[in-house]
Scaffold this motif. Structure first.
Motif, PDB file in Angstrom:
ATOM      1  N   GLY A  16      42.961  29.456  41.427  1.00  0.00           N
ATOM      2  CA  GLY A  16      44.151  30.102  40.906  1.00  0.00           C
ATOM      3  C   GLY A  16      43.909  31.572  40.641  1.00  0.00           C
ATOM      4  O   GLY A  16      42.865  32.125  40.978  1.00  0.00           O
ATOM      5  N   VAL A  17      44.891  32.206  40.006  1.00  0.00           N
ATOM      6  CA  VAL A  17      44.868  33.639  39.729  1.00  0.00           C
ATOM      7  C   VAL A  17      44.584  33.850  38.247  1.00  0.00           C
ATOM      8  O   VAL A  17      45.251  33.272  37.390  1.00  0.00           O
ATOM      9  CB  VAL A  17      46.216  34.289  40.119  1.00  0.00           C
ATOM     10  CG1 VAL A  17      46.216  35.775  39.785  1.00  0.00           C
ATOM     11  CG2 VAL A  17      46.515  34.059  41.598  1.00  0.00           C
ATOM     12  N   TYR A  18      43.599  34.707  37.946  1.00  0.00           N
ATOM     13  CA  TYR A  18      43.200  35.016  36.576  1.00  0.00           C
ATOM     14  C   TYR A  18      43.287  36.524  36.380  1.00  0.00           C
ATOM     15  O   TYR A  18      42.629  37.283  37.076  1.00  0.00           O
ATOM     16  CB  TYR A  18      41.782  34.505  36.306  1.00  0.00           C
ATOM     17  CG  TYR A  18      41.692  33.001  36.432  1.00  0.00           C
ATOM     18  CD1 TYR A  18      41.917  32.193  35.330  1.00  0.00           C
ATOM     19  CD2 TYR A  18      41.425  32.403  37.655  1.00  0.00           C
ATOM     20  CE1 TYR A  18      41.860  30.808  35.446  1.00  0.00           C
ATOM     21  CE2 TYR A  18      41.362  31.021  37.781  1.00  0.00           C
ATOM     22  CZ  TYR A  18      41.583  30.232  36.672  1.00  0.00           C
ATOM     23  OH  TYR A  18      41.539  28.864  36.779  1.00  0.00           O
ATOM     24  N   ASN A  19      44.116  36.941  35.442  1.00  0.00           N
ATOM     25  CA  ASN A  19      44.399  38.343  35.184  1.00  0.00           C
ATOM     26  C   ASN A  19      43.758  38.754  33.861  1.00  0.00           C
ATOM     27  O   ASN A  19      43.826  38.012  32.888  1.00  0.00           O
ATOM     28  CB  ASN A  19      45.929  38.512  35.127  1.00  0.00           C
ATOM     29  CG  ASN A  19      46.353  39.936  35.039  1.00  0.00           C
ATOM     30  OD1 ASN A  19      45.849  40.700  34.222  1.00  0.00           O
ATOM     31  ND2 ASN A  19      47.307  40.304  35.873  1.00  0.00           N
ATOM     32  N   SER A  20      43.194  39.945  33.805  1.00  0.00           N
ATOM     33  CA  SER A  20      42.529  40.409  32.578  1.00  0.00           C
ATOM     34  C   SER A  20      43.499  40.605  31.418  1.00  0.00           C
ATOM     35  O   SER A  20      43.073  40.695  30.269  1.00  0.00           O
ATOM     36  CB  SER A  20      41.736  41.688  32.836  1.00  0.00           C
ATOM     37  OG  SER A  20      42.571  42.735  33.287  1.00  0.00           O
ATOM     38  N   ASP A  21      44.801  40.650  31.679  1.00  0.00           N
ATOM     39  CA  ASP A  21      45.767  40.697  30.582  1.00  0.00           C
ATOM     40  C   ASP A  21      45.871  39.354  29.869  1.00  0.00           C
ATOM     41  O   ASP A  21      46.263  39.294  28.709  1.00  0.00           O
ATOM     42  CB  ASP A  21      47.162  41.083  31.101  1.00  0.00           C
ATOM     43  CG  ASP A  21      47.266  42.555  31.447  1.00  0.00           C
ATOM     44  OD1 ASP A  21      46.483  43.363  30.909  1.00  0.00           O
ATOM     45  OD2 ASP A  21      48.137  42.896  32.272  1.00  0.00           O
ATOM     46  N   ASP A  22      45.529  38.269  30.569  1.00  0.00           N
ATOM     47  CA  ASP A  22      45.713  36.923  30.030  1.00  0.00           C
ATOM     48  C   ASP A  22      44.419  36.179  29.729  1.00  0.00           C
ATOM     49  O   ASP A  22      44.427  35.198  28.990  1.00  0.00           O
ATOM     50  CB  ASP A  22      46.534  36.079  31.011  1.00  0.00           C
ATOM     51  CG  ASP A  22      47.888  36.695  31.299  1.00  0.00           C
ATOM     52  OD1 ASP A  22      48.511  37.226  30.355  1.00  0.00           O
ATOM     53  OD2 ASP A  22      48.317  36.671  32.464  1.00  0.00           O
ATOM     54  N   TYR A  23      43.317  36.595  30.327  1.00  0.00           N
ATOM     55  CA  TYR A  23      42.038  35.895  30.182  1.00  0.00           C
ATOM     56  C   TYR A  23      40.935  36.905  29.878  1.00  0.00           C
ATOM     57  O   TYR A  23      41.057  38.086  30.186  1.00  0.00           O
ATOM     58  CB  TYR A  23      41.674  35.149  31.480  1.00  0.00           C
ATOM     59  CG  TYR A  23      42.649  34.065  31.839  1.00  0.00           C
ATOM     60  CD1 TYR A  23      42.545  32.799  31.279  1.00  0.00           C
ATOM     61  CD2 TYR A  23      43.691  34.313  32.734  1.00  0.00           C
ATOM     62  CE1 TYR A  23      43.443  31.804  31.607  1.00  0.00           C
ATOM     63  CE2 TYR A  23      44.600  33.321  33.068  1.00  0.00           C
ATOM     64  CZ  TYR A  23      44.467  32.066  32.503  1.00  0.00           C
ATOM     65  OH  TYR A  23      45.367  31.083  32.821  1.00  0.00           O
TER      66      TYR A  23
ATOM     67  N   THR B  28      42.206  41.477  38.384  1.00  0.00           N
ATOM     68  CA  THR B  28      42.693  40.136  38.686  1.00  0.00           C
ATOM     69  C   THR B  28      41.694  39.489  39.633  1.00  0.00           C
ATOM     70  O   THR B  28      41.311  40.097  40.641  1.00  0.00           O
ATOM     71  CB  THR B  28      44.079  40.189  39.348  1.00  0.00           C
ATOM     72  OG1 THR B  28      45.002  40.795  38.434  1.00  0.00           O
ATOM     73  CG2 THR B  28      44.572  38.797  39.719  1.00  0.00           C
ATOM     74  N   ILE B  29      41.271  38.276  39.290  1.00  0.00           N
ATOM     75  CA  ILE B  29      40.369  37.510  40.151  1.00  0.00           C
ATOM     76  C   ILE B  29      41.133  36.279  40.623  1.00  0.00           C
ATOM     77  O   ILE B  29      41.709  35.553  39.815  1.00  0.00           O
ATOM     78  CB  ILE B  29      39.097  37.079  39.397  1.00  0.00           C
ATOM     79  CG1 ILE B  29      38.332  38.294  38.872  1.00  0.00           C
ATOM     80  CG2 ILE B  29      38.205  36.225  40.314  1.00  0.00           C
ATOM     81  CD1 ILE B  29      37.149  37.944  37.989  1.00  0.00           C
ATOM     82  N   THR B  30      41.136  36.060  41.925  1.00  0.00           N
ATOM     83  CA  THR B  30      41.760  34.877  42.506  1.00  0.00           C
ATOM     84  C   THR B  30      40.656  33.978  43.047  1.00  0.00           C
ATOM     85  O   THR B  30      39.889  34.391  43.927  1.00  0.00           O
ATOM     86  CB  THR B  30      42.736  35.260  43.636  1.00  0.00           C
ATOM     87  OG1 THR B  30      43.725  36.148  43.101  1.00  0.00           O
ATOM     88  CG2 THR B  30      43.401  34.026  44.225  1.00  0.00           C
ATOM     89  N   ILE B  31      40.571  32.773  42.511  1.00  0.00           N
ATOM     90  CA  ILE B  31      39.600  31.788  42.984  1.00  0.00           C
ATOM     91  C   ILE B  31      40.325  30.932  44.021  1.00  0.00           C
ATOM     92  O   ILE B  31      41.326  30.283  43.716  1.00  0.00           O
ATOM     93  CB  ILE B  31      39.071  30.916  41.830  1.00  0.00           C
ATOM     94  CG1 ILE B  31      38.470  31.788  40.711  1.00  0.00           C
ATOM     95  CG2 ILE B  31      38.056  29.897  42.349  1.00  0.00           C
ATOM     96  CD1 ILE B  31      37.331  32.674  41.147  1.00  0.00           C
TER      97      ILE B  31
ATOM     98  N   GLY C  86      36.593  33.571  46.664  1.00  0.00           N
ATOM     99  CA  GLY C  86      37.810  34.204  46.176  1.00  0.00           C
ATOM    100  C   GLY C  86      37.845  35.676  46.487  1.00  0.00           C
ATOM    101  O   GLY C  86      37.066  36.184  47.291  1.00  0.00           O
ATOM    102  N   HIS C  87      38.752  36.354  45.807  1.00  0.00           N
ATOM    103  CA  HIS C  87      38.888  37.802  45.973  1.00  0.00           C
ATOM    104  C   HIS C  87      39.364  38.403  44.652  1.00  0.00           C
ATOM    105  O   HIS C  87      39.756  37.678  43.734  1.00  0.00           O
ATOM    106  CB  HIS C  87      39.817  38.143  47.139  1.00  0.00           C
ATOM    107  CG  HIS C  87      41.159  37.498  47.059  1.00  0.00           C
ATOM    108  ND1 HIS C  87      42.232  38.077  46.433  1.00  0.00           N
ATOM    109  CD2 HIS C  87      41.610  36.309  47.524  1.00  0.00           C
ATOM    110  CE1 HIS C  87      43.279  37.283  46.518  1.00  0.00           C
ATOM    111  NE2 HIS C  87      42.933  36.199  47.176  1.00  0.00           N
ATOM    112  N   PHE C  88      39.318  39.728  44.563  1.00  0.00           N
ATOM    113  CA  PHE C  88      39.715  40.399  43.326  1.00  0.00           C
ATOM    114  C   PHE C  88      40.314  41.762  43.624  1.00  0.00           C
ATOM    115  O   PHE C  88      40.086  42.339  44.681  1.00  0.00           O
ATOM    116  CB  PHE C  88      38.537  40.515  42.351  1.00  0.00           C
ATOM    117  CG  PHE C  88      37.371  41.318  42.861  1.00  0.00           C
ATOM    118  CD1 PHE C  88      37.255  42.668  42.564  1.00  0.00           C
ATOM    119  CD2 PHE C  88      36.381  40.724  43.633  1.00  0.00           C
ATOM    120  CE1 PHE C  88      36.186  43.408  43.024  1.00  0.00           C
ATOM    121  CE2 PHE C  88      35.297  41.460  44.089  1.00  0.00           C
ATOM    122  CZ  PHE C  88      35.205  42.799  43.785  1.00  0.00           C
ATOM    123  N   THR C  89      41.098  42.237  42.667  1.00  0.00           N
ATOM    124  CA  THR C  89      41.655  43.575  42.720  1.00  0.00           C
ATOM    125  C   THR C  89      41.551  44.182  41.330  1.00  0.00           C
ATOM    126  O   THR C  89      41.443  43.470  40.334  1.00  0.00           O
ATOM    127  CB  THR C  89      43.138  43.581  43.154  1.00  0.00           C
ATOM    128  OG1 THR C  89      43.889  42.792  42.231  1.00  0.00           O
ATOM    129  CG2 THR C  89      43.308  43.054  44.555  1.00  0.00           C
TER     130      THR C  89
END
Length: 171
Positions: free
Chosen positions: A91-98, A128-131, A141-144
């Motif tokens: 899924g998608v993990y954003n530094s604003d939320d995690y 944002t990290i997408t696993i 995954g990938h990240f931006t």
């Protein structure tokens, strides 16, 4: 809060240095890598390890960590995600939320560390990290993101804006 985050990230880097030094041979398979864009230039490191499991201090949290590093271990990039509870899946993990500490080291052995932070006149550092895949053998995954600041030197910035990884899973 920033000091606590920096202490945590420093501890994470020290753990990663020891961890990657002990496991380097296991990650040299050419299918494992971390690739990222630093200051507009793509960099690929063919050493990459990943782990997923309960936090070692607080088992009510789950951690995912990816470390990519150079052959000599001096250059490193660390991507981490921490969630409440026992599940951290694709899924998608954003530094604003995690809690997502990102660390880049140009010379990890001399503590030249770049961390998430903020600089006057710029938007806060965000990632944002997408696993995309978690198997018994690998994490992909990938990240931006936008930028990291050198620890204790707020005006020294490295722009790490995107990347991808396939890491050998060791936990």
């Amino acid at each position: 809060m920033i000091k606590l985050t920096r202490i945590f990230t420093l501890a994470l880097v020290l753990f990663t240095i020891v961890f990657s030094s002990c496991k380097k041979e296991a990650a040299t398979d050419s299918k494992y890598y971390v690739k990222f864009k630093k200051n507009g230039t793509w960099i690929t490191w063919s050493y990459a390890l990943g782990e997923l499991g309960p936090d070692l201090i607080d088992d009510s949290k789950t951690n995912l960590g990816i470390v990519g590093y150079t052959e000599n271990g001096k250059g490193q990039i660390n991507l981490s995600i921490q969630v409440d509870g026992p599940v951290l899946g694709t899924g998608v993990y954003n530094s604003d939320d995690y809690f997502i500490p990102i660390i880049y080291a140009e010379n990890a052995l001399e503590s030249d560390l770049y961390l998430m932070g903020d600089i006057d006149g710029r938007e806060e550092s965000k990632y944002t990290i997408t696993i995309t895949s978690i198997t018994d053998d690998s994490i992909s995954g990938h990240f931006t993101g936008n930028y990291l600041t050198k620890s204790f030197e707020e005006n020294d910035v490295v722009e790490i804006t995107e990347g991808q990884f396939v890491a050998k899973r060791v936990r």
